[in-house]
Motif scaffolding. Structure first.
Motif, PDB file in Angstrom:
ATOM      1  N   ASP A 185       8.419  -1.167   4.896  1.00 25.65           N
ATOM      2  CA  ASP A 185       7.946  -2.532   4.666  1.00 25.65           C
ATOM      3  C   ASP A 185       6.882  -2.906   5.700  1.00 25.65           C
ATOM      4  OD1 ASP A 185       7.698  -5.086   3.685  1.00 25.65           O
ATOM      5  OD2 ASP A 185       9.556  -5.829   4.574  1.00 25.65           O
ATOM      6  N   GLN A 188       3.588  -1.038   4.972  1.00 26.27           N
ATOM      7  CA  GLN A 188       2.866  -1.571   3.819  1.00 26.27           C
ATOM      8  C   GLN A 188       2.213  -2.910   4.154  1.00 26.27           C
ATOM      9  OE1 GLN A 188       3.471  -4.298   1.562  1.00 26.27           O
ATOM     10  NE2 GLN A 188       1.719  -3.616   0.294  1.00 26.27           N
ATOM     11  N   THR A 193      -0.795   2.746   2.584  1.00 27.28           N
ATOM     12  CA  THR A 193      -0.195   3.206   1.340  1.00 27.28           C
ATOM     13  C   THR A 193       1.106   3.899   1.699  1.00 27.28           C
ATOM     14  OG1 THR A 193      -2.332   3.506   0.247  1.00 27.28           O
ATOM     15  CG2 THR A 193      -0.463   4.756  -0.627  1.00 27.28           C
ATOM     16  N   VAL A 194       2.195   3.463   1.071  1.00 25.16           N
ATOM     17  CA  VAL A 194       3.520   3.939   1.473  1.00 25.16           C
ATOM     18  C   VAL A 194       4.292   4.447   0.264  1.00 25.16           C
ATOM     19  CG1 VAL A 194       5.738   3.310   2.525  1.00 25.16           C
ATOM     20  CG2 VAL A 194       3.616   2.315   3.410  1.00 25.16           C
ATOM     21  N   ILE A 258       4.738  -0.830  -2.459  1.00 16.56           N
ATOM     22  CA  ILE A 258       5.332   0.442  -2.049  1.00 16.56           C
ATOM     23  C   ILE A 258       5.682   1.259  -3.298  1.00 16.56           C
ATOM     24  CG2 ILE A 258       7.375   1.490  -0.979  1.00 16.56           C
ATOM     25  CD1 ILE A 258       7.401  -0.828   0.996  1.00 16.56           C
TER      26      ILE A 258
END
Length: 440
Positions: A185, A188, A193-194, A258
């Motif tokens: 969290d 992001q 970019t996760v 995400i």
């Protein structure tokens, strides 16, 4: 310590929350003891956590009974440094006999006499009893599937500090317990970019009907459960006090940006593959949430408590595309992934403890912290006596039980010693008595 061997009744290894709690109870019960800590008091809170970490429970709950958090409201979530400062202050308040910067290298039972020989970085100690208060977060675990790729930055969540620490590029976070979720969290929100790999988990509400989930687990008796449910021993819990405390909702995180993927399966040729279990894992997490909400509603109805309705808590967002069309694999180069963060937990490390206190798998054998090896105790481990054992307040109560056991054992030994002294005194009196005269 001096070059001479120091003798002590009870030695406590570790000065985190478990060691400080143990010192409090031993001190109150008059047990001579010493606490050794290889670093600083509550060191892991300071240097083995990310910068923005806050406690997962509110300040009224995640504390010892004898002291509140200074300058922090009861419903606030303490930062990691506030937690560390709390334990340092608590130790000063107790005038606890803690020696920092001293590492315990080995503990072995003495032969032919009671107690243990303890080798430390500052000399030898002889202790009648040893309390292992090193906690569950000893050795970060990165699974063997981790790719052997020097171009990737790979680190355990224990090494993560903040987004600026990482090289540019996307990040794959493996593990969706409290640590993995909060780190993903944060990344992001920082513009990364996760990808978040989600396995089996429970996700309780942060709060429901104007009560924190810690309160609900208390009144519902969940904290006092003595064993995990079948198949639930290794299920992580996704809960957070970050940003004032919010219920973890994986679909919301996906709508936020995400990309969720299933359990990470393997890496080969720069490609990560994932189990096709994402929807199932999310559904099981939803079930755990709803079960707790149902139990809370039943408790309110049964006891006639006036608490506000909370229909929002039962709203589940629509499945995002990453759930309806889950990724089976991810080419790390094409996706621009430069970093993998392994939020995959910890293992204990008791290699320094040379005693018969472990089963064939290396797990401590104990009953509520009282080891199978007489004179050795464990404190701060998950499920030591109940579900709440690894939490701050739970450690405090487990420490009291162990201290009671130590005091009882000391009383038995004192009785034996007193009986022996009485016998020796009677023998001495008999030896010194004049011989009776003969009247034959």
């Amino acid at each position: 310590m001096t070059a001479e061997t120091l003798s002590i009744d009870t030695l406590v290894v570790g000065a985190g929350q478990a060691g400080v709690a143990m010192s409090e109870h031993l001190g109150k019960m008059g047990v001579p003891h010493l606490v050794l800590e290889r670093n600083r008091i509550a060191e892991r809170w300071r240097t083995c956590r990310w910068d923005s970490l806050v406690a997962n429970g509110p300040a009224w709950h995640d504390r010892f009974p004898g002291m509140t958090f200074e300058g922090l409201g009861p419903d606030a979530f303490a930062t990691k440094d506030q937690v560390a400062d709390y334990f340092e202050s608590y130790a000063r308040k107790l005038n606890a006999p803690i020696r920092t910067g001293v590492e315990v290298k080995s503990v072995a039972r003495q032969k032919g006499r009671p107690g243990f020989t303890v080798e430390t970085s500052d000399g030898v100690i002889e202790a009648r009893r040893v309390v292992v208060a090193t906690g569950p977060f000893q050795r970060p675990v990165i699974p063997p599937i981790a790719p052997k790729d020097a171009t990737l930055t790979q680190l355990h969540s224990a090494e993560y500090r903040n987004p600026a620490q990482l090289p540019d590029g996307a990040v794959l976070v493996v593990g969706a317990g409290s640590s993995g979720v909060q780190i993903a969290d944060e990344l992001q929100r920082a513009g990364r970019t996760v990808y978040l790999s989600v396995g089996a988990h429970d996700r309780p509400p942060r709060a429901y009907r104007n009560r924190d989930f810690c309160w609900w687990l208390g009144v519902l008796g969940e904290w006092d459960k003595e064993v995990a449910g079948p198949g639930r021993e290794h299920v992580t819990i996704a809960v957070s006090g970050a940003y004032g405390g919010q219920t973890i909702d994986f679909r919301r995180l996906a709508h936020q940006g995400i990309t969720l993927v299933g359990l990470t399966k393997s890496f080969e040729g720069g490609v990560a593959t994932f189990e096709q279990d994402l929807a199932f894992n999310l559904a099981r997490g939803d079930e755990s949430l709803m079960a707790l909400l149902d139990a809370a509603d039943a408790y309110i109805a049964r006891n006639g408590i006036d608490l506000p309705e909370d229909p929002q808590a039962r709203i589940v967002p629509a499945d995002p595309d990453c759930v309806t069309n889950p990724l089976r694999e991810l080419d790390l180069v094409q996706a621009g992934v430069s970093t993998i963060i392994w939020a995959t937990g910890y293992a204990v490390d008791f290699g320094w403890l040379k005693v018969d206190a472990f089963d064939e798998k290396g797990k401590p054998k104990h009953q509520r912290g009282v080891s199978a090896e007489p004179g050795v105790y464990f404190l701060g481990l998950p499920w030591l006596s109940r579900r709440g054992s690894s939490f701050i307040w739970g450690v405090w109560h487990d420490a009291r039980h162990i201290a009671d056991h130590i005091v009882t054992q000391r009383k038995y030994l004192e009785y034996r010693d007193a009986s022996q002294r009485a016998h020796e005194h009677a023998s001495t009196d008999a030896a010194n008595a004049p011989l009776a005269e003969s009247h034959e």
